[in-house]
Design a protein around this motif. Structure first.
Motif, PDB file in Angstrom:
ATOM      1  N   GLU A   1       0.803  -1.217   0.000  1.00  0.00           N
ATOM      2  CA  GLU A   1       0.000   0.000   0.000  1.00  0.00           C
ATOM      3  C   GLU A   1       0.841   1.275   0.000  1.00  0.00           C
ATOM      4  OE1 GLU A   1      -3.902   1.898   2.184  1.00  0.00           O
ATOM      5  OE2 GLU A   1      -2.692   0.453   3.294  1.00  0.00           O
ATOM      6  N   LYS A   2       1.799   1.364   0.893  1.00  0.00           N
ATOM      7  CA  LYS A   2       2.614   2.576   0.980  1.00  0.00           C
ATOM      8  C   LYS A   2       3.317   2.854  -0.342  1.00  0.00           C
ATOM      9  CE  LYS A   2       6.174   4.789   3.816  1.00  0.00           C
ATOM     10  NZ  LYS A   2       7.075   4.621   4.986  1.00  0.00           N
ATOM     11  N   LYS A   3       3.824   1.817  -0.960  1.00  0.00           N
ATOM     12  CA  LYS A   3       4.571   1.971  -2.209  1.00  0.00           C
ATOM     13  C   LYS A   3       3.679   2.416  -3.356  1.00  0.00           C
ATOM     14  CE  LYS A   3       7.612  -0.571  -5.369  1.00  0.00           C
ATOM     15  NZ  LYS A   3       8.273  -1.880  -5.639  1.00  0.00           N
ATOM     16  N   PHE A   4       2.557   1.730  -3.569  1.00  0.00           N
ATOM     17  CA  PHE A   4       1.761   2.053  -4.755  1.00  0.00           C
ATOM     18  C   PHE A   4       1.033   3.383  -4.605  1.00  0.00           C
ATOM     19  CE2 PHE A   4      -2.126   0.183  -2.826  1.00  0.00           C
ATOM     20  CZ  PHE A   4      -3.133   0.945  -3.409  1.00  0.00           C
ATOM     21  N   ARG A   5       0.621   3.731  -3.381  1.00  0.00           N
ATOM     22  CA  ARG A   5      -0.062   5.008  -3.187  1.00  0.00           C
ATOM     23  C   ARG A   5       0.911   6.183  -3.297  1.00  0.00           C
ATOM     24  NH1 ARG A   5      -5.278   4.068  -1.876  1.00  0.00           N
ATOM     25  NH2 ARG A   5      -5.841   2.311  -0.536  1.00  0.00           N
ATOM     26  N   ASN A   6       2.070   6.065  -2.702  1.00  0.00           N
ATOM     27  CA  ASN A   6       3.042   7.153  -2.766  1.00  0.00           C
ATOM     28  C   ASN A   6       3.572   7.362  -4.175  1.00  0.00           C
ATOM     29  OD1 ASN A   6       3.863   8.596  -0.108  1.00  0.00           O
ATOM     30  ND2 ASN A   6       3.549   6.473   0.506  1.00  0.00           N
ATOM     31  N   LYS A   7       3.714   6.281  -4.931  1.00  0.00           N
ATOM     32  CA  LYS A   7       4.132   6.432  -6.328  1.00  0.00           C
ATOM     33  C   LYS A   7       3.064   7.177  -7.122  1.00  0.00           C
ATOM     34  CE  LYS A   7       6.484   3.163  -8.367  1.00  0.00           C
ATOM     35  NZ  LYS A   7       7.718   3.861  -8.847  1.00  0.00           N
ATOM     36  N   LEU A   8       1.804   6.892  -6.838  1.00  0.00           N
ATOM     37  CA  LEU A   8       0.716   7.619  -7.493  1.00  0.00           C
ATOM     38  C   LEU A   8       0.815   9.117  -7.193  1.00  0.00           C
ATOM     39  CD1 LEU A   8      -2.008   7.512  -9.098  1.00  0.00           C
ATOM     40  CD2 LEU A   8      -3.135   7.315  -6.855  1.00  0.00           C
ATOM     41  N   ILE A   9       1.021   9.461  -5.925  1.00  0.00           N
ATOM     42  CA  ILE A   9       1.130  10.868  -5.538  1.00  0.00           C
ATOM     43  C   ILE A   9       2.383  11.501  -6.144  1.00  0.00           C
ATOM     44  CG2 ILE A   9       1.243  12.491  -3.606  1.00  0.00           C
ATOM     45  CD1 ILE A   9      -1.441  10.899  -4.006  1.00  0.00           C
ATOM     46  N   ASP A  10       3.460  10.731  -6.249  1.00  0.00           N
ATOM     47  CA  ASP A  10       4.676  11.230  -6.921  1.00  0.00           C
ATOM     48  C   ASP A  10       4.354  11.660  -8.348  1.00  0.00           C
ATOM     49  OD1 ASP A  10       6.242  10.761  -4.699  1.00  0.00           O
ATOM     50  OD2 ASP A  10       7.029   8.839  -5.428  1.00  0.00           O
ATOM     51  N   ILE A  11       3.572  10.843  -9.038  1.00  0.00           N
ATOM     52  CA  ILE A  11       3.241  11.132 -10.444  1.00  0.00           C
ATOM     53  C   ILE A  11       2.286  12.321 -10.535  1.00  0.00           C
ATOM     54  CG2 ILE A  11       2.169  10.200 -12.538  1.00  0.00           C
ATOM     55  CD1 ILE A  11       3.132   7.406 -11.563  1.00  0.00           C
ATOM     56  N   VAL A  12       1.338  12.412  -9.621  1.00  0.00           N
ATOM     57  CA  VAL A  12       0.438  13.577  -9.595  1.00  0.00           C
ATOM     58  C   VAL A  12       1.251  14.853  -9.371  1.00  0.00           C
ATOM     59  CG1 VAL A  12      -1.468  14.691  -8.374  1.00  0.00           C
ATOM     60  CG2 VAL A  12      -1.536  12.227  -8.800  1.00  0.00           C
ATOM     61  N   ASN A  13       2.219  14.793  -8.457  1.00  0.00           N
ATOM     62  CA  ASN A  13       3.165  15.891  -8.219  1.00  0.00           C
ATOM     63  C   ASN A  13       2.445  17.246  -8.127  1.00  0.00           C
ATOM     64  OD1 ASN A  13       5.640  17.185  -7.880  1.00  0.00           O
ATOM     65  ND2 ASN A  13       5.985  17.381 -10.081  1.00  0.00           N
ATOM     66  N   PRO A  14       1.586  17.426  -7.136  1.00  0.00           N
ATOM     67  CA  PRO A  14       0.766  18.636  -7.061  1.00  0.00           C
ATOM     68  C   PRO A  14       1.583  19.904  -6.836  1.00  0.00           C
ATOM     69  CG  PRO A  14       0.573  17.348  -5.048  1.00  0.00           C
ATOM     70  CD  PRO A  14       1.336  16.508  -6.013  1.00  0.00           C
ATOM     71  N   LYS A  15       1.176  20.971  -7.505  1.00  0.00           N
ATOM     72  CA  LYS A  15       1.777  22.286  -7.328  1.00  0.00           C
ATOM     73  C   LYS A  15       0.819  23.163  -6.528  1.00  0.00           C
ATOM     74  CE  LYS A  15       4.980  20.893 -10.201  1.00  0.00           C
ATOM     75  NZ  LYS A  15       6.277  20.406  -9.717  1.00  0.00           N
ATOM     76  N   VAL A  16       1.362  24.179  -5.873  1.00  0.00           N
ATOM     77  CA  VAL A  16       0.558  25.031  -4.985  1.00  0.00           C
ATOM     78  C   VAL A  16      -0.594  25.695  -5.722  1.00  0.00           C
ATOM     79  CG1 VAL A  16       0.612  27.089  -3.517  1.00  0.00           C
ATOM     80  CG2 VAL A  16       2.470  25.425  -3.393  1.00  0.00           C
ATOM     81  N   ASP A  17      -0.374  26.089  -6.961  1.00  0.00           N
ATOM     82  CA  ASP A  17      -1.395  26.841  -7.692  1.00  0.00           C
ATOM     83  C   ASP A  17      -2.326  25.964  -8.518  1.00  0.00           C
ATOM     84  OD1 ASP A  17       0.577  26.073  -9.444  1.00  0.00           O
ATOM     85  OD2 ASP A  17       0.582  27.943 -10.585  1.00  0.00           O
ATOM     86  N   GLU A  18      -2.238  24.642  -8.354  1.00  0.00           N
ATOM     87  CA  GLU A  18      -3.067  23.735  -9.150  1.00  0.00           C
ATOM     88  C   GLU A  18      -4.334  23.323  -8.397  1.00  0.00           C
ATOM     89  OE1 GLU A  18       0.190  21.398 -11.920  1.00  0.00           O
ATOM     90  OE2 GLU A  18      -0.355  20.539  -9.977  1.00  0.00           O
ATOM     91  N   LYS A  19      -5.387  23.095  -9.156  1.00  0.00           N
ATOM     92  CA  LYS A  19      -6.628  22.550  -8.626  1.00  0.00           C
ATOM     93  C   LYS A  19      -6.723  21.101  -9.083  1.00  0.00           C
ATOM     94  CE  LYS A  19     -11.590  23.546  -8.202  1.00  0.00           C
ATOM     95  NZ  LYS A  19     -12.688  24.423  -8.666  1.00  0.00           N
ATOM     96  N   ILE A  20      -6.845  20.187  -8.136  1.00  0.00           N
ATOM     97  CA  ILE A  20      -6.730  18.753  -8.417  1.00  0.00           C
ATOM     98  C   ILE A  20      -7.976  18.025  -7.931  1.00  0.00           C
ATOM     99  CG2 ILE A  20      -5.371  16.671  -7.954  1.00  0.00           C
ATOM    100  CD1 ILE A  20      -2.954  18.540  -7.514  1.00  0.00           C
TER     101      ILE A  20
END
Length: 215
Positions: free
Chosen positions: A29-48
């Motif tokens: 779980e930790k690996k696959f979820r964190n990799k997903l968030i890595d790819i999303v790579n949210p920026k401060v000014d983005e709406k997600i």
């Protein structure tokens, strides 16, 4: 509001409350979820937006890692929304969660910079897959990104064999396209560009793949 029929988490409504436990037991779980968030790579000014927030575990990780990011969630299942709200409150995280009817997302055109999703599309039949992707395309800004983590084509014979457990729960009709490697075709058919499978993780119950594309 008439809501489309949907397949609950783990395939049956009475199993929804055990979804988090099932993920912990069967997947890294930790690996696959964190990799997903890595790819999303949210920026401060983005709406997600998370399409299909489930029990909010991805949102919790995202907000813990990127507390200033602007993220919303949408799902079709009222029961899972209650679980998600409980978990977010317990974690002290405030994120707007929306229910929708399975037809039209409750957002304006060109509203989001990124939309991500995890373990949702394998529960949708072929027509619904395409409809949902077209709706996501509609609400994304020009050049906005879609990131999907879901079951994909098995990378080994053992991965293919182990995925039968998922298919028994969620149904062969909805999962066959995923395991046959057709997610990139659906994303392309929904008018996205630069469609790629960019990574994957083998789990005890199948190959979890990451797809990325632009509007």
């Amino acid at each position: 509001m008439t809501t489309e029929k949907f397949i609950p988490a783990l395939g049956y409504d009475f199993l929804t409350e055990y979804y988090d436990l099932a993920i912990k037991i069967t997947m890294p779980e930790k690996k696959f979820r964190n990799k997903l968030i890595d790819i999303v790579n949210p920026k401060v000014d983005e709406k997600i937006l998370e399409f299909g927030f489930g029990t909010a575990q991805n949102i919790i990780i995202l907000k813990q890692r990127f507390p200033k990011c602007d993220v919303l969630g949408v799902d079709i299942d009222p029961k899972v929304k209650s679980i998600a709200e409980y978990k977010l409150n317990k974690a002290g995280i405030q994120v707007p969660l929306f229910l929708y009817d399975g037809k039209e997302l409750p957002f304006e055109d060109n509203s989001f910079d990124k939309v991500y999703s995890s373990l949702v599309f394998h529960q949708l039949d072929n027509l619904t897959k395409l409809k949902c992707l077209l709706e996501i395309n509609r609400i994304l800004k020009p050049n906005g990104e879609i990131i999907i983590g879901d079951w994909g084509k098995a990378k080994t014979k053992w991965m293919r064999f182990s995925f039968y457990l998922v298919q028994l729960l969620d149904g062969f009709k909805t999962t066959n396209d995923n395991v046959n490697g057709l997610m990139t075709k659906y994303i392309s058919d929904a008018k996205f560009k630069e469609v790629n499978e960019i990574d994957y993780i083998n789990t005890s119950i199948g190959t979890y793949c990451y797809y990325k594309a632009k509007k």
